[in-house]
Design an enzyme around this catalytic site. Structure first.
Site, PDB file in Angstrom:
ATOM      1  N   SER A 126      46.547  19.734  22.638  1.00 52.38           N
ATOM      2  CA  SER A 126      45.224  20.045  21.853  1.00 52.38           C
ATOM      3  C   SER A 126      45.452  20.892  20.771  1.00 52.38           C
ATOM      4  O   SER A 126      46.271  21.614  20.680  1.00 52.38           O
ATOM      5  CB  SER A 126      44.421  20.960  22.793  1.00 52.38           C
ATOM      6  OG  SER A 126      43.043  20.834  22.172  1.00 52.38           O
ATOM      7  N   LYS A 181      43.889  18.036  30.362  1.00 51.85           N
ATOM      8  CA  LYS A 181      43.653  17.705  29.120  1.00 51.85           C
ATOM      9  C   LYS A 181      42.432  16.806  29.003  1.00 51.85           C
ATOM     10  O   LYS A 181      41.364  17.032  28.051  1.00 51.85           O
ATOM     11  CB  LYS A 181      44.613  17.023  28.519  1.00 51.85           C
ATOM     12  CG  LYS A 181      44.738  16.492  27.117  1.00 51.85           C
ATOM     13  CD  LYS A 181      44.226  17.746  26.166  1.00 51.85           C
ATOM     14  CE  LYS A 181      44.282  17.238  24.469  1.00 51.85           C
ATOM     15  NZ  LYS A 181      43.561  16.027  24.262  1.00 51.85           N
ATOM     16  N   HIS A 184      39.338  18.927  29.360  1.00 52.39           N
ATOM     17  CA  HIS A 184      39.323  19.728  28.370  1.00 52.39           C
ATOM     18  C   HIS A 184      38.548  18.901  27.333  1.00 52.39           C
ATOM     19  O   HIS A 184      37.578  19.615  26.549  1.00 52.39           O
ATOM     20  CB  HIS A 184      40.579  20.284  27.657  1.00 52.39           C
ATOM     21  CG  HIS A 184      40.859  20.724  26.278  1.00 52.39           C
ATOM     22  ND1 HIS A 184      40.705  19.466  25.264  1.00 52.39           N
ATOM     23  CD2 HIS A 184      40.882  21.805  25.742  1.00 52.39           C
ATOM     24  CE1 HIS A 184      40.870  20.290  24.051  1.00 52.39           C
ATOM     25  NE2 HIS A 184      41.007  21.565  24.396  1.00 52.39           N
ATOM     26  N   ASN A 185      38.832  17.788  26.938  1.00 48.15           N
ATOM     27  CA  ASN A 185      38.277  16.776  26.006  1.00 48.15           C
ATOM     28  C   ASN A 185      36.655  16.597  26.373  1.00 48.15           C
ATOM     29  O   ASN A 185      35.955  16.524  25.481  1.00 48.15           O
ATOM     30  CB  ASN A 185      38.917  15.722  25.915  1.00 48.15           C
ATOM     31  CG  ASN A 185      40.170  15.618  25.200  1.00 48.15           C
ATOM     32  OD1 ASN A 185      40.799  16.821  24.989  1.00 48.15           O
ATOM     33  ND2 ASN A 185      40.543  14.519  24.705  1.00 48.15           N
ATOM     34  N   GLU A 188      34.908  19.677  25.271  1.00 46.93           N
ATOM     35  CA  GLU A 188      34.699  19.433  23.949  1.00 46.93           C
ATOM     36  C   GLU A 188      33.702  18.548  23.329  1.00 46.93           C
ATOM     37  O   GLU A 188      33.121  18.739  22.514  1.00 46.93           O
ATOM     38  CB  GLU A 188      36.246  18.812  23.249  1.00 46.93           C
ATOM     39  CG  GLU A 188      36.263  18.634  21.876  1.00 46.93           C
ATOM     40  CD  GLU A 188      37.713  17.956  21.294  1.00 46.93           C
ATOM     41  OE1 GLU A 188      37.532  16.829  20.912  1.00 46.93           O
ATOM     42  OE2 GLU A 188      38.671  18.412  21.944  1.00 46.93           O
TER      43      GLU A 188
END
Length: 462
Positions: A126, A181, A184-185, A188
């Protein structure tokens, strides 16, 4: 001999290769289109950065065990590159997928390559183009031997956390790196959505983009200090170089997505984890893509819209609480998956490695890191005493901002979903008894009672 090899020279791949080379790590690159590789080396090549036009010579130029990072498009392209590499590899060589692959694919590839005595790591990366060049947040997951082998190199290129440590950790086995990940997105998505809603409310008050930029700049000095809030202030000040006014007012209101947010929501539903804020953010992007229909319906319905009255101070507290809700949802999904998959993921470590390089880096992560370290990590984030106090203090401001938006007809799905998350999670008795009564009445699905143990069924028509 080269220490690391990289395949795929789109911008992320180029910048990551330059990052390795700039740290003194001897790096060799390969690209399916040789001309692109030659152009890249002509511009950036040097003592620590070289290219090879053939896969065989590319692989042979690497010291063993060979460490090869794939920076190619997720999906079939990853499998194709792996297949082309296999004839040239030797036992113990390591392939690292640095793309946004779906973690079930990472798990499958890891098992297939393990059967051939090769190692496979799924590494979430990231930070975008700038992070890849100057220091990303790195989330490698795979068998421990392979991750430990590559970790010293990743530590050299990673961003730094707030205490100067490298923003990389061994997330866990299997597909855990790409899973983390993915989540995480999802977080986001939610952070960007609630910031967009705050922008929308302030714009509806008649504030010009530079004025809203000043509001965001002020927020960036407090609890909302983060990369995305700082970036929001930057994009709102950008003048339109092809006309009058500001560029933000000329951008089509249709947000793209590459699938990671949707994967997060689907995975959460499969595991029985509620994440209304992140789901609302994904839904909002879907609505945004339906621009023609939205325009048609606005002309047909012509809803009355007035100027909202939310103050920047109230909005700041509402946005902060909504972002907390999004983090709570994401970390709860990670905790559930870790338990089901036996991954043993350290949430405090994740909060640490997201402090630098990554898109959701924020001062809030220091608070979360400390909260996870001090408390039972099996509890939902909002159950931690430090977080619960902030939820209690922020709820009136979140409620007020949503009431204001609803009154004047401004949609705020992210803020509203965050409120519903927090309201439902902090209410001991809700309305599901009514639903369970209906289920038993039409389908004899049974129910439990508050006043005695056991399972019951009622003859509702009597």
């Amino acid at each position: 001999m080269n220490q690391i090899g990289l395949i795929g020279l789109a911008v992320m791949g180029q910048n990551l290769a330059r990052n390795f080379a700039n740290r003194g790590i001897k790096t060799v690159v390969y690209n399916r289109t040789t001309a692109k590789m030659e152009e890249f080396i002509a511009e950036f090549g040097g003592e620590n950065l070289s290219g090879e036009s053939g896969l065989e010579t590319f692989v042979r130029s690497l010291e063993r065990p060979r460490k090869i990072i794939l920076m190619v498009q997720a999906g079939k392209a990853v499998d194709a590159v792996i297949d082309s590499l296999l004839p040239h590899l030797q036992t113990g060589d390591i392939i690292i997928d640095g793309g946004n692959s779906h973690y079930p694919d990472t798990r499958r590839r890891k098992e297939d390559l393990a059967a051939r005595e090769f190692h496979f790591i799924g590494c979430g990366i990231s930070g975008g183009e700038e992070g890849a060049l100057n220091g990303p947040s790195l989330m490698p997951g795979g068998d421990k031997l392979a991750v430990d082998n590559i970790l010293p190199l990743l530590q050299q290129i990673a961003a730094r956390d707030f205490n100067g440590g490298p923003c990389v950790t061994n997330v866990g086995p299997d597909g855990s790196g790409h899973f983390v990940k993915m989540v995480h997105n999802g977080i986001e998505y939610a952070v960007m959505q609630v910031l967009a809603e705050a922008y929308d409310l302030l714009r509806a008050q008649g504030k010009e983009p530079p004025q809203i930029a000043e509001v965001f700049a002020g927020w960036n000095q407090g609890k909302l200090a983060s990369f995305l809030v700082e970036l929001a202030s930057t994009i709102l000040r950008k003048a339109d170089d092809q006309g009058d006014g500001y560029l933000i007012d000329r951008i089509v209101d249709a947000a793209g997505q590459k699938g990671t947010g949707r994967w997060t929501v689907v995975d959460a539903m499969t595991r029985g984890v509620a994440m209304p804020t992140i789901t609302a953010a994904v839904d909002a992007r879907i609505f945004s893509a339906q621009r023609g229909l939205r325009t048609e319906l606005e002309d047909a319905v012509a809803p009355a819209r007035e100027a909202p009255e939310s103050t920047p101070e109230d909005l700041e507290k509402a946005v902060y609480l909504a972002i907390l809700a999004a983090y709570s949802e994401g970390f709860q999904l990670i905790s559930t998956a870790a338990e089901e998959e036996d991954w043993e993921i350290d949430r405090s470590e994740l909060a640490r490695i997201w402090q630098g390089g990554c898109i959701i880096r924020a001062e809030l992560l220091t608070f979360l890191q400390e909260s996870f370290a001090k408390n039972d990590t099996s509890k939902p984030l909002i159950a931690l005493p430090q977080i619960a106090q902030q939820v209690q203090a922020g709820l009136p401001h979140l409620r007020g901002s949503i009431i204001d938006a609803a009154t004047v007809g401004i949609p705020v799905p992210g803020l509203a979903a965050a409120l519903m998350h927090l309201e439902q999670m902090t209410r001991a008795r809700g309305s599901a008894n009514f639903i369970q009564g209906l289920r038993d009445a039409f389908g004899a699905h049974t129910f439990q009672r508050l006043d005695r143990p056991g399972t019951f069924h009622a003859e509702w028509s009597e």
